[in-house]
Design a protein around this motif. Structure first.
Motif, short mmCIF file in Angstrom:
data_model
loop_
_atom_site.label_atom_id
_atom_site.label_comp_id
_atom_site.label_asym_id
_atom_site.label_seq_id
_atom_site.Cartn_x
_atom_site.Cartn_y
_atom_site.Cartn_z
N LYS A 146 -5.37 12.89 -7.07
CA LYS A 146 -5.30 11.47 -6.72
C LYS A 146 -4.16 11.22 -5.75
N ALA A 147 -3.02 11.83 -6.00
CA ALA A 147 -1.87 11.67 -5.11
C ALA A 147 -2.18 12.22 -3.72
N SER A 148 -2.83 13.37 -3.68
CA SER A 148 -3.18 13.96 -2.40
C SER A 148 -4.17 13.08 -1.64
N LEU A 149 -5.18 12.59 -2.33
CA LEU A 149 -6.19 11.75 -1.70
C LEU A 149 -5.59 10.44 -1.20
N SER A 150 -4.73 9.83 -1.99
CA SER A 150 -4.11 8.57 -1.56
C SER A 150 -3.21 8.79 -0.34
N PHE A 151 -2.52 9.92 -0.30
CA PHE A 151 -1.67 10.21 0.85
C PHE A 151 -2.52 10.45 2.10
N GLN A 152 -3.60 11.21 1.96
CA GLN A 152 -4.48 11.47 3.10
C GLN A 152 -5.10 10.18 3.62
N THR A 153 -5.46 9.29 2.71
CA THR A 153 -6.02 8.00 3.11
C THR A 153 -4.99 7.20 3.88
N MET A 154 -3.76 7.18 3.40
CA MET A 154 -2.71 6.43 4.08
C MET A 154 -2.44 7.02 5.47
N VAL A 155 -2.50 8.32 5.60
CA VAL A 155 -2.30 8.94 6.91
C VAL A 155 -3.41 8.51 7.87
N GLN A 156 -4.64 8.44 7.39
CA GLN A 156 -5.76 8.01 8.24
C GLN A 156 -5.60 6.55 8.65
N VAL A 157 -5.15 5.71 7.74
CA VAL A 157 -4.90 4.30 8.08
C VAL A 157 -3.81 4.22 9.13
N ARG A 158 -2.76 5.00 8.96
CA ARG A 158 -1.69 5.01 9.96
C ARG A 158 -2.22 5.46 11.32
N ASN A 159 -3.07 6.48 11.33
CA ASN A 159 -3.63 6.96 12.59
C ASN A 159 -4.45 5.88 13.28
N LYS A 160 -5.23 5.13 12.49
CA LYS A 160 -6.04 4.05 13.06
C LYS A 160 -5.15 2.94 13.61
N LEU A 161 -4.08 2.61 12.89
CA LEU A 161 -3.16 1.58 13.37
C LEU A 161 -2.47 2.00 14.67
N VAL A 162 -2.06 3.24 14.75
CA VAL A 162 -1.42 3.74 15.97
C VAL A 162 -2.42 3.71 17.13
N SER A 219 0.83 -1.21 0.00
CA SER A 219 0.00 0.00 0.00
C SER A 219 0.87 1.26 0.00
N LEU A 220 1.91 1.24 0.81
CA LEU A 220 2.83 2.38 0.84
C LEU A 220 3.51 2.57 -0.51
N ASP A 221 3.89 1.45 -1.14
CA ASP A 221 4.52 1.53 -2.45
C ASP A 221 3.57 2.11 -3.50
N GLN A 222 2.29 1.73 -3.41
CA GLN A 222 1.30 2.27 -4.35
C GLN A 222 1.12 3.77 -4.17
N VAL A 223 1.05 4.22 -2.92
CA VAL A 223 0.93 5.66 -2.66
C VAL A 223 2.15 6.39 -3.19
N ASN A 224 3.32 5.82 -2.96
CA ASN A 224 4.56 6.43 -3.44
C ASN A 224 4.56 6.51 -4.97
N GLN A 225 4.11 5.45 -5.64
CA GLN A 225 4.09 5.44 -7.10
C GLN A 225 3.13 6.48 -7.65
N VAL A 226 1.96 6.64 -7.02
CA VAL A 226 0.99 7.64 -7.46
C VAL A 226 1.59 9.04 -7.31
N GLN A 227 2.29 9.28 -6.21
CA GLN A 227 2.90 10.59 -6.00
C GLN A 227 4.02 10.85 -7.00
N GLN A 228 4.81 9.85 -7.30
CA GLN A 228 5.88 10.03 -8.29
C GLN A 228 5.32 10.29 -9.68
#
Length: 107
Positions: free
Chosen positions: A80-96, A44-53
């Motif tokens: 799309k890159a912004s949305l995928s990053f925000q989603t990943m941040v929310q997933v990280r927050n839930k995991l923490v 998932s992190l790799d996908q977010v990184n690829q979208v941003q690149q």
């Protein structure tokens, strides 16, 4: 993240909770061919990184005046890159949050 992955994570959290409560835990066998949590998170992190690149590459192409780069595609890819990053941040927050909840359980 797939439903199967979410079910696996929930099962692991329930097992940790039962273990912390002093109950015997039946070890669940992983489903054959299913990826573990760490590999799903990394992909998932790799996908977010690829979208941003990709978005950055389109932005640079537009800025340099490349004829194939149009503004609408650049803006969509940046969103799309912004949305995928925000989603990943929310997933990280839930995991923490889940980690902190498990760690605060009384043994």
């Amino acid at each position: 993240m797939s439903v199967q992955g979410i079910d696996q994570v929930l099962g692991e959290l329930k097992a940790m909770s039962a273990l912390a409560g002093g109950q015997a835990v039946a070890q669940a066998q992983p489903i054959a061919g299913s990826p573990d949590f760490a590999s799903m998170l990394k992909s998932s992190l790799d996908q977010v990184n690829q979208v941003q690149q990709d978005a950055q590459a389109q932005q640079l192409a537009f800025q340099s005046g490349a004829p194939e780069a149009n503004l609408q595609d650049v803006m969509v890819s940046l969103q799309k890159a912004s949305l995928s990053f925000q989603t990943m941040v929310q997933v990280r927050n839930k995991l923490v949050s889940a980690y902190q909840e498990v760690m605060s359980m009384q043994v």
